[in-house]
Design a protein around this motif. Sequence first.
Motif, PDB file in Angstrom:
ATOM      1  N   SER A  10       0.727  -1.340  -0.057  1.00 17.52           N
ATOM      2  CA  SER A  10      -0.046  -0.019   0.122  1.00 17.52           C
ATOM      3  C   SER A  10       0.409   1.119   0.195  1.00 17.52           C
ATOM      4  O   SER A  10       0.388   2.434  -0.085  1.00 17.52           O
ATOM      5  CB  SER A  10      -0.976   0.117   0.962  1.00 17.52           C
ATOM      6  N   VAL A  11       2.292   1.077   0.223  1.00 17.64           N
ATOM      7  CA  VAL A  11       2.817   2.548   0.179  1.00 17.64           C
ATOM      8  C   VAL A  11       4.311   1.762  -0.663  1.00 17.64           C
ATOM      9  O   VAL A  11       4.945   0.991  -0.243  1.00 17.64           O
ATOM     10  CB  VAL A  11       3.647   2.312   1.716  1.00 17.64           C
ATOM     11  N   HIS A  16       8.442  -0.369  -2.974  1.00 18.93           N
ATOM     12  CA  HIS A  16       9.209  -0.673  -1.217  1.00 18.93           C
ATOM     13  C   HIS A  16      10.159  -1.310  -0.832  1.00 18.93           C
ATOM     14  O   HIS A  16      10.906  -0.750   0.323  1.00 18.93           O
ATOM     15  CB  HIS A  16       8.086  -0.832  -0.368  1.00 18.93           C
ATOM     16  N   ALA A  24       4.699  -0.730   7.725  1.00 18.92           N
ATOM     17  CA  ALA A  24       3.574  -1.156   6.683  1.00 18.92           C
ATOM     18  C   ALA A  24       3.028  -2.625   6.384  1.00 18.92           C
ATOM     19  O   ALA A  24       2.421  -2.287   5.858  1.00 18.92           O
ATOM     20  CB  ALA A  24       4.310   0.001   5.765  1.00 18.92           C
ATOM     21  N   ASP A 297      -1.142   3.702  -5.489  1.00 16.50           N
ATOM     22  CA  ASP A 297      -0.957   5.110  -4.574  1.00 16.50           C
ATOM     23  C   ASP A 297      -1.291   5.763  -6.294  1.00 16.50           C
ATOM     24  O   ASP A 297      -0.449   6.111  -7.191  1.00 16.50           O
ATOM     25  CB  ASP A 297      -0.287   5.602  -3.815  1.00 16.50           C
ATOM     26  N   THR A 315      -5.333   2.525  -0.515  1.00 14.27           N
ATOM     27  CA  THR A 315      -4.429   2.104  -0.218  1.00 14.27           C
ATOM     28  C   THR A 315      -4.247   2.619   1.430  1.00 14.27           C
ATOM     29  O   THR A 315      -3.094   2.712   1.929  1.00 14.27           O
ATOM     30  CB  THR A 315      -3.912   3.757  -0.549  1.00 14.27           C
TER      31      THR A 315
END
Length: 413
Positions: A10-11, A16, A24, A297, A315
Amino acid sequence: MRFGVNYTPSVGWFHHWLDFDLDAVHRDFASIRSLGADHVRVFPVWSIFQPNRTLIRPQALADLSSMVDAAAEHGLDVSVDALQGHLSSFDFLPSWLTSWHRANLFTDPIARSGQASYLQELAASLAEKKNVLGLSLGNEFSQFASVEHPDVQAVSVQQAECWLAEMMAALEAGFPGAQHCHAEYDSAFFDPQHPFTPAGTARHGSMSTVHSWVFNQTAQRYGGMSEESLRLAEYLTELARAWATDPLRPIWLQEIGAPAPHVSPENAAEFTRKALRNAMDCEGLWGVTWWCSHDVDRALADFPELEYDLGLFRTDQSLKAQGEAFRQVAAEPQSRPARRTTSLVLEMGDETSGPGRAQCAPGGEFFESWMALAKAGARPGIVLASQRDATDYLQVRGIEQLIESGDTQALSR
Protein backbone atom coordinates in the motif's frame (compact mmCIF):
# COMPACT_ATOMS: atom_id res chain seq x y z
CA MET A 1 -8.98 -24.91 -1.82
CA ARG A 2 -6.63 -22.03 -1.01
CA PHE A 3 -7.61 -18.34 -1.18
CA GLY A 4 -4.97 -15.65 -1.36
CA VAL A 5 -3.92 -12.36 -2.89
CA ASN A 6 -1.03 -11.03 -4.90
CA TYR A 7 0.58 -8.61 -2.48
CA THR A 8 0.83 -5.06 -3.79
CA PRO A 9 2.25 -2.89 -0.98
CA SER A 10 0.00 0.00 0.00
CA VAL A 11 3.02 2.28 0.47
CA GLY A 12 5.43 2.74 -2.43
CA TRP A 13 4.11 -0.10 -4.62
CA PHE A 14 7.01 -2.51 -5.41
CA HIS A 15 9.46 0.36 -5.03
CA HIS A 16 9.00 -0.31 -1.30
CA TRP A 17 12.04 -2.63 -1.49
CA LEU A 18 14.17 0.52 -1.76
CA ASP A 19 12.85 1.84 1.58
CA PHE A 20 11.63 -1.34 3.25
CA ASP A 21 9.15 -0.61 6.06
CA LEU A 22 8.21 -3.69 8.05
CA ASP A 23 5.50 -1.84 10.00
CA ALA A 24 3.74 -1.02 6.71
CA VAL A 25 4.00 -4.66 5.67
CA HIS A 26 2.39 -5.76 8.95
CA ARG A 27 -0.50 -3.34 8.40
CA ASP A 28 -1.04 -4.70 4.90
CA PHE A 29 -0.88 -8.33 6.03
CA ALA A 30 -3.37 -7.70 8.85
CA SER A 31 -5.81 -6.35 6.27
CA ILE A 32 -5.20 -9.29 3.95
CA ARG A 33 -5.79 -11.82 6.73
CA SER A 34 -9.11 -10.14 7.53
CA LEU A 35 -10.35 -11.28 4.11
CA GLY A 36 -10.02 -14.92 5.10
CA ALA A 37 -6.99 -15.22 2.85
CA ASP A 38 -4.44 -17.91 3.72
CA HIS A 39 -1.54 -16.97 1.45
CA VAL A 40 0.16 -14.15 -0.42
CA ARG A 41 2.27 -14.09 -3.56
CA VAL A 42 5.14 -11.62 -3.17
CA PHE A 43 7.49 -10.01 -5.68
CA PRO A 44 11.16 -9.23 -5.03
CA VAL A 45 12.31 -6.80 -7.71
CA TRP A 46 15.15 -8.50 -9.57
CA SER A 47 17.22 -5.39 -10.25
CA ILE A 48 17.22 -4.55 -6.53
CA PHE A 49 18.04 -8.06 -5.35
CA GLN A 50 20.74 -8.83 -7.97
CA PRO A 51 22.12 -5.50 -9.25
CA ASN A 52 25.30 -7.19 -10.49
CA ARG A 53 25.58 -10.71 -11.85
CA THR A 54 27.79 -11.78 -8.94
CA LEU A 55 26.10 -9.65 -6.25
CA ILE A 56 22.92 -10.87 -4.56
CA ARG A 57 22.36 -8.28 -1.87
CA PRO A 58 22.28 -9.70 1.67
CA GLN A 59 20.10 -6.83 2.89
CA ALA A 60 17.51 -7.53 0.20
CA LEU A 61 17.40 -11.20 1.21
CA ALA A 62 17.07 -10.12 4.85
CA ASP A 63 14.14 -7.83 3.99
CA LEU A 64 12.41 -10.67 2.15
CA SER A 65 13.02 -12.95 5.13
CA SER A 66 11.43 -10.35 7.40
CA MET A 67 8.42 -10.15 5.08
CA VAL A 68 7.99 -13.92 5.14
CA ASP A 69 8.19 -13.94 8.95
CA ALA A 70 5.64 -11.13 9.12
CA ALA A 71 3.29 -13.18 6.94
CA ALA A 72 3.68 -16.12 9.33
CA GLU A 73 2.70 -13.89 12.27
CA HIS A 74 -0.56 -13.16 10.44
CA GLY A 75 -1.23 -16.79 9.54
CA LEU A 76 -0.27 -16.40 5.88
CA ASP A 77 1.74 -18.74 3.71
CA VAL A 78 3.94 -17.20 1.01
CA SER A 79 4.80 -17.93 -2.60
CA VAL A 80 7.77 -15.92 -3.86
CA ASP A 81 8.21 -14.81 -7.46
CA ALA A 82 11.84 -14.38 -8.45
CA LEU A 83 12.64 -12.79 -11.82
CA GLN A 84 10.84 -9.44 -11.63
CA GLY A 85 11.10 -8.98 -14.49
CA HIS A 86 7.75 -7.49 -15.28
CA LEU A 87 5.08 -5.91 -13.09
CA SER A 88 1.99 -3.94 -14.13
CA SER A 89 3.45 -2.86 -17.51
CA PHE A 90 6.91 -1.93 -16.14
CA ASP A 91 10.03 -4.01 -16.82
CA PHE A 92 12.80 -4.36 -14.21
CA LEU A 93 15.93 -5.80 -15.70
CA PRO A 94 19.29 -5.42 -13.92
CA SER A 95 21.86 -3.26 -15.68
CA TRP A 96 24.13 -6.23 -16.36
CA LEU A 97 21.59 -7.35 -18.98
CA THR A 98 20.77 -4.05 -20.72
CA SER A 99 22.23 -1.43 -23.08
CA TRP A 100 26.00 -1.96 -23.38
CA HIS A 101 25.66 -5.31 -21.64
CA ARG A 102 22.57 -6.42 -23.51
CA ALA A 103 22.21 -10.19 -23.67
CA ASN A 104 19.37 -12.48 -24.65
CA LEU A 105 17.61 -13.46 -21.42
CA PHE A 106 16.80 -16.94 -22.64
CA THR A 107 19.74 -18.03 -24.78
CA ASP A 108 22.90 -16.20 -23.68
CA PRO A 109 24.98 -18.58 -21.51
CA ILE A 110 26.26 -15.84 -19.19
CA ALA A 111 22.79 -14.38 -18.72
CA ARG A 112 21.38 -17.80 -17.96
CA SER A 113 24.14 -18.61 -15.48
CA GLY A 114 23.46 -15.37 -13.64
CA GLN A 115 19.74 -16.07 -13.48
CA ALA A 116 20.28 -19.64 -12.31
CA SER A 117 22.68 -18.53 -9.57
CA TYR A 118 20.20 -15.95 -8.34
CA LEU A 119 17.28 -18.40 -8.39
CA GLN A 120 19.21 -21.01 -6.47
CA GLU A 121 20.48 -18.60 -3.81
CA LEU A 122 17.09 -16.91 -3.41
CA ALA A 123 15.41 -20.31 -3.05
CA ALA A 124 18.03 -21.52 -0.57
CA SER A 125 17.52 -18.41 1.57
CA LEU A 126 13.87 -19.41 2.01
CA ALA A 127 14.23 -23.17 2.36
CA GLU A 128 13.95 -23.18 6.17
CA LYS A 129 10.85 -20.98 6.24
CA LYS A 130 7.90 -23.18 7.20
CA ASN A 131 5.31 -20.87 5.65
CA VAL A 132 6.99 -20.61 2.22
CA LEU A 133 5.09 -22.70 -0.31
CA GLY A 134 7.74 -22.37 -3.01
CA LEU A 135 8.88 -20.02 -5.77
CA SER A 136 7.73 -19.02 -9.22
CA LEU A 137 10.35 -18.18 -11.83
CA GLY A 138 8.89 -14.73 -12.29
CA ASN A 139 5.76 -12.81 -13.12
CA GLU A 140 4.87 -13.43 -16.78
CA PHE A 141 8.57 -13.44 -17.58
CA SER A 142 7.89 -14.97 -21.00
CA GLN A 143 6.41 -11.64 -22.14
CA PHE A 144 10.01 -10.70 -22.97
CA ALA A 145 9.79 -13.30 -25.77
CA SER A 146 6.54 -11.93 -27.23
CA VAL A 147 6.75 -10.38 -30.68
CA GLU A 148 4.72 -7.50 -29.23
CA HIS A 149 7.46 -6.57 -26.75
CA PRO A 150 9.36 -3.39 -27.77
CA ASP A 151 12.68 -5.14 -27.04
CA VAL A 152 11.80 -8.73 -27.88
CA GLN A 153 14.23 -11.49 -26.87
CA ALA A 154 14.17 -13.95 -29.75
CA VAL A 155 13.91 -17.58 -28.65
CA SER A 156 12.65 -20.78 -30.22
CA VAL A 157 10.20 -23.22 -28.65
CA GLN A 158 13.05 -25.65 -28.03
CA GLN A 159 15.25 -22.95 -26.47
CA ALA A 160 12.37 -21.82 -24.27
CA GLU A 161 11.93 -25.40 -23.06
CA CYS A 162 15.64 -25.61 -22.23
CA TRP A 163 15.51 -22.33 -20.33
CA LEU A 164 12.49 -23.48 -18.34
CA ALA A 165 14.12 -26.79 -17.44
CA GLU A 166 17.37 -25.09 -16.36
CA MET A 167 15.67 -22.44 -14.25
CA MET A 168 13.26 -24.87 -12.59
CA ALA A 169 16.25 -27.08 -11.73
CA ALA A 170 17.93 -24.09 -10.04
CA LEU A 171 14.88 -23.52 -7.83
CA GLU A 172 14.77 -27.21 -6.93
CA ALA A 173 18.49 -27.24 -6.10
CA GLY A 174 18.06 -24.32 -3.72
CA PHE A 175 14.82 -25.46 -2.10
CA PRO A 176 14.19 -29.16 -2.79
CA GLY A 177 10.64 -30.47 -2.82
CA ALA A 178 8.83 -27.14 -2.64
CA GLN A 179 5.90 -25.96 -4.75
CA HIS A 180 7.89 -24.40 -7.60
CA CYS A 181 6.20 -23.26 -10.80
CA HIS A 182 6.36 -20.66 -13.55
CA ALA A 183 3.81 -17.96 -14.18
CA GLU A 184 2.52 -17.73 -17.75
CA TYR A 185 -0.01 -15.31 -19.18
CA ASP A 186 -2.58 -16.33 -21.75
CA SER A 187 -0.43 -15.80 -24.87
CA ALA A 188 1.05 -19.20 -24.07
CA PHE A 189 -2.41 -20.67 -24.69
CA PHE A 190 -3.65 -18.33 -27.43
CA ASP A 191 -0.76 -17.11 -29.61
CA PRO A 192 0.73 -19.62 -32.10
CA GLN A 193 3.82 -17.41 -32.48
CA HIS A 194 4.66 -17.42 -28.79
CA PRO A 195 7.68 -19.65 -28.01
CA PHE A 196 6.36 -20.45 -24.53
CA THR A 197 3.65 -23.02 -25.09
CA PRO A 198 0.77 -24.72 -23.28
CA ALA A 199 2.90 -27.87 -23.13
CA GLY A 200 5.59 -26.00 -21.20
CA THR A 201 3.01 -24.42 -18.95
CA ALA A 202 1.48 -27.76 -18.02
CA ARG A 203 4.58 -29.93 -17.84
CA HIS A 204 7.21 -27.97 -15.88
CA GLY A 205 7.03 -27.37 -12.15
CA SER A 206 4.77 -28.83 -9.50
CA MET A 207 1.55 -27.30 -10.82
CA SER A 208 0.14 -25.38 -13.78
CA THR A 209 -0.63 -21.68 -13.42
CA VAL A 210 -3.35 -19.58 -15.04
CA HIS A 211 -3.59 -15.79 -15.34
CA SER A 212 -7.12 -14.73 -16.25
CA TRP A 213 -7.59 -11.19 -17.53
CA VAL A 214 -10.72 -10.18 -19.43
CA PHE A 215 -8.92 -7.24 -21.04
CA ASN A 216 -7.42 -9.85 -23.42
CA GLN A 217 -10.24 -9.09 -25.93
CA THR A 218 -12.82 -11.11 -24.00
CA ALA A 219 -14.50 -8.08 -22.42
CA GLN A 220 -13.98 -5.97 -25.54
CA ARG A 221 -15.68 -8.57 -27.73
CA TYR A 222 -18.40 -9.90 -25.44
CA GLY A 223 -18.77 -7.42 -22.56
CA GLY A 224 -17.29 -7.31 -19.09
CA MET A 225 -20.24 -9.11 -17.45
CA SER A 226 -20.85 -11.56 -20.29
CA GLU A 227 -20.75 -15.28 -19.65
CA GLU A 228 -17.56 -15.35 -21.71
CA SER A 229 -15.87 -12.93 -19.30
CA LEU A 230 -17.31 -14.52 -16.17
CA ARG A 231 -16.16 -17.95 -17.37
CA LEU A 232 -12.73 -16.99 -18.71
CA ALA A 233 -10.87 -18.25 -15.62
CA GLU A 234 -12.87 -21.48 -15.70
CA TYR A 235 -12.06 -21.93 -19.39
CA LEU A 236 -8.34 -21.28 -18.91
CA THR A 237 -8.25 -23.72 -16.00
CA GLU A 238 -9.77 -26.42 -18.19
CA LEU A 239 -7.31 -25.60 -21.00
CA ALA A 240 -4.42 -26.01 -18.57
CA ARG A 241 -5.84 -29.34 -17.42
CA ALA A 242 -6.06 -30.61 -21.00
CA TRP A 243 -2.38 -30.00 -21.64
CA ALA A 244 -1.14 -31.82 -18.55
CA THR A 245 0.13 -35.36 -19.08
CA ASP A 246 -0.83 -36.09 -15.47
CA PRO A 247 -4.65 -35.90 -15.26
CA LEU A 248 -4.38 -35.16 -11.53
CA ARG A 249 -1.90 -32.28 -11.86
CA PRO A 250 -3.03 -29.35 -9.67
CA ILE A 251 -3.80 -25.97 -11.23
CA TRP A 252 -3.33 -22.58 -9.60
CA LEU A 253 -5.46 -19.63 -10.67
CA GLN A 254 -2.54 -17.37 -9.87
CA GLU A 255 -4.02 -14.10 -11.11
CA ILE A 256 -7.56 -12.89 -11.66
CA GLY A 257 -8.89 -9.37 -11.31
CA ALA A 258 -11.70 -7.01 -12.21
CA PRO A 259 -10.05 -4.36 -14.42
CA ALA A 260 -11.92 -1.12 -15.10
CA PRO A 261 -13.31 0.00 -17.47
CA HIS A 262 -13.62 -3.52 -18.92
CA VAL A 263 -15.51 -4.40 -15.74
CA SER A 264 -17.25 -1.29 -14.45
CA PRO A 265 -16.68 -0.35 -10.80
CA GLU A 266 -20.35 -0.91 -10.00
CA ASN A 267 -20.09 -4.46 -11.37
CA ALA A 268 -16.73 -5.36 -9.81
CA ALA A 269 -18.18 -7.10 -6.75
CA GLU A 270 -20.61 -9.20 -8.79
CA PHE A 271 -17.86 -10.05 -11.26
CA THR A 272 -15.68 -11.19 -8.36
CA ARG A 273 -18.35 -13.48 -6.92
CA LYS A 274 -19.43 -15.04 -10.21
CA ALA A 275 -15.99 -15.45 -11.78
CA LEU A 276 -14.59 -17.06 -8.64
CA ARG A 277 -17.52 -19.44 -8.24
CA ASN A 278 -17.24 -20.50 -11.88
CA ALA A 279 -13.54 -21.22 -11.47
CA MET A 280 -14.13 -23.12 -8.23
CA ASP A 281 -16.30 -25.53 -10.18
CA CYS A 282 -13.13 -26.96 -11.77
CA GLU A 283 -11.61 -30.15 -10.41
CA GLY A 284 -8.02 -30.01 -9.23
CA LEU A 285 -7.97 -26.27 -8.61
CA TRP A 286 -5.32 -25.80 -5.91
CA GLY A 287 -6.27 -22.23 -5.17
CA VAL A 288 -7.17 -18.72 -6.25
CA THR A 289 -4.88 -15.71 -5.79
CA TRP A 290 -6.59 -12.39 -6.55
CA TRP A 291 -4.80 -9.50 -8.23
CA CYS A 292 -4.28 -7.62 -6.09
CA SER A 293 -4.30 -6.74 -2.39
CA HIS A 294 -4.09 -2.93 -2.50
CA ASP A 295 -4.67 -0.20 -5.05
CA VAL A 296 -1.71 1.63 -6.56
CA ASP A 297 -1.23 5.10 -5.07
CA ARG A 298 -2.24 7.66 -7.70
CA ALA A 299 0.72 9.79 -6.65
CA LEU A 300 2.76 7.31 -8.70
CA ALA A 301 2.87 8.27 -12.36
CA ASP A 302 2.53 6.58 -15.72
CA PHE A 303 0.71 3.35 -14.91
CA PRO A 304 -1.95 2.22 -17.37
CA GLU A 305 -5.22 3.50 -15.94
CA LEU A 306 -6.61 0.04 -15.21
CA GLU A 307 -3.67 -0.81 -12.92
CA TYR A 308 -4.49 1.81 -10.28
CA ASP A 309 -7.73 0.38 -8.90
CA LEU A 310 -7.35 -3.41 -9.01
CA GLY A 311 -6.94 -3.79 -5.25
CA LEU A 312 -9.35 -5.35 -2.79
CA PHE A 313 -8.28 -2.54 -0.44
CA ARG A 314 -7.58 1.13 -1.01
CA THR A 315 -4.16 2.41 0.06
CA ASP A 316 -5.68 3.57 3.39
CA GLN A 317 -6.67 -0.06 4.17
CA SER A 318 -10.39 0.57 3.62
CA LEU A 319 -12.15 -2.41 2.06
CA LYS A 320 -13.68 -2.07 -1.40
CA ALA A 321 -16.83 -3.76 -2.66
CA GLN A 322 -14.86 -6.43 -4.53
CA GLY A 323 -12.89 -7.06 -1.35
CA GLU A 324 -16.10 -7.82 0.53
CA ALA A 325 -17.18 -10.08 -2.35
CA PHE A 326 -13.86 -11.95 -2.16
CA ARG A 327 -14.28 -12.37 1.61
CA GLN A 328 -17.80 -13.74 1.12
CA VAL A 329 -16.68 -16.33 -1.42
CA ALA A 330 -13.66 -17.36 0.66
CA ALA A 331 -15.96 -17.96 3.65
CA GLU A 332 -18.46 -20.13 1.75
CA PRO A 333 -18.54 -23.87 2.54
CA GLN A 334 -16.62 -25.83 -0.09
CA SER A 335 -17.41 -29.17 -1.62
CA ARG A 336 -15.55 -31.22 -4.20
CA PRO A 337 -16.68 -30.20 -7.71
CA ALA A 338 -18.59 -32.85 -9.64
CA ARG A 339 -16.84 -34.56 -12.50
CA ARG A 340 -16.97 -32.87 -15.90
CA THR A 341 -18.22 -35.86 -17.84
CA THR A 342 -18.45 -34.04 -21.19
CA SER A 343 -15.31 -32.74 -22.89
CA LEU A 344 -14.61 -30.85 -26.07
CA VAL A 345 -11.81 -32.25 -28.23
CA LEU A 346 -9.02 -29.79 -29.08
CA GLU A 347 -7.19 -30.52 -32.32
CA MET A 348 -3.95 -28.58 -32.04
CA GLY A 349 -1.62 -30.09 -34.61
CA ASP A 350 1.84 -30.56 -33.16
CA GLU A 351 1.31 -30.52 -29.41
CA THR A 352 4.82 -29.34 -28.60
CA SER A 353 4.75 -26.11 -30.58
CA GLY A 354 0.94 -25.65 -30.60
CA PRO A 355 0.41 -24.15 -34.07
CA GLY A 356 -3.38 -24.26 -33.61
CA ARG A 357 -3.51 -22.07 -30.52
CA ALA A 358 -5.32 -19.15 -32.18
CA GLN A 359 -8.61 -21.09 -32.19
CA CYS A 360 -8.51 -21.06 -28.36
CA ALA A 361 -8.38 -17.25 -28.11
CA PRO A 362 -11.49 -15.10 -27.65
CA GLY A 363 -13.38 -15.16 -30.94
CA GLY A 364 -11.68 -18.38 -32.05
CA GLU A 365 -13.68 -21.40 -33.12
CA PHE A 366 -12.72 -23.55 -30.14
CA PHE A 367 -13.33 -20.72 -27.65
CA GLU A 368 -16.80 -20.17 -29.12
CA SER A 369 -17.61 -23.90 -29.07
CA TRP A 370 -16.57 -24.31 -25.42
CA MET A 371 -18.51 -21.25 -24.33
CA ALA A 372 -21.61 -22.46 -26.20
CA LEU A 373 -21.49 -25.72 -24.26
CA ALA A 374 -20.89 -23.92 -20.97
CA LYS A 375 -23.77 -21.52 -21.50
CA ALA A 376 -26.00 -24.50 -22.29
CA GLY A 377 -25.16 -26.00 -18.88
CA ALA A 378 -22.88 -28.81 -20.06
CA ARG A 379 -19.92 -28.00 -17.71
CA PRO A 380 -17.43 -28.95 -20.45
CA GLY A 381 -13.89 -30.11 -19.94
CA ILE A 382 -11.23 -30.17 -22.66
CA VAL A 383 -9.28 -33.11 -24.06
CA LEU A 384 -6.39 -32.93 -26.53
CA ALA A 385 -6.95 -34.91 -29.73
CA SER A 386 -3.98 -37.13 -28.84
CA GLN A 387 -5.90 -38.31 -25.74
CA ARG A 388 -9.13 -38.99 -27.61
CA ASP A 389 -8.63 -42.77 -27.39
CA ALA A 390 -6.65 -42.91 -24.14
CA THR A 391 -9.14 -44.98 -22.15
CA ASP A 392 -7.23 -44.92 -18.85
CA TYR A 393 -6.70 -41.16 -19.02
CA LEU A 394 -10.36 -40.49 -19.80
CA GLN A 395 -11.45 -42.81 -16.99
CA VAL A 396 -9.28 -41.01 -14.42
CA ARG A 397 -10.88 -37.74 -15.43
CA GLY A 398 -14.38 -39.24 -15.43
CA ILE A 399 -15.04 -38.29 -19.05
CA GLU A 400 -17.97 -40.12 -20.61
CA GLN A 401 -18.72 -38.04 -23.71
CA LEU A 402 -16.37 -36.41 -26.23
CA ILE A 403 -17.60 -33.72 -28.59
CA GLU A 404 -15.61 -32.55 -31.60
CA SER A 405 -15.33 -28.76 -31.69
CA GLY A 406 -16.66 -28.66 -35.26
CA ASP A 407 -19.72 -30.81 -34.49
CA THR A 408 -22.31 -28.06 -34.65
CA GLN A 409 -25.23 -30.45 -34.18
CA ALA A 410 -23.80 -31.76 -30.90
CA LEU A 411 -22.97 -28.25 -29.76
CA SER A 412 -26.52 -27.08 -30.39
CA ARG A 413 -28.19 -29.91 -28.48
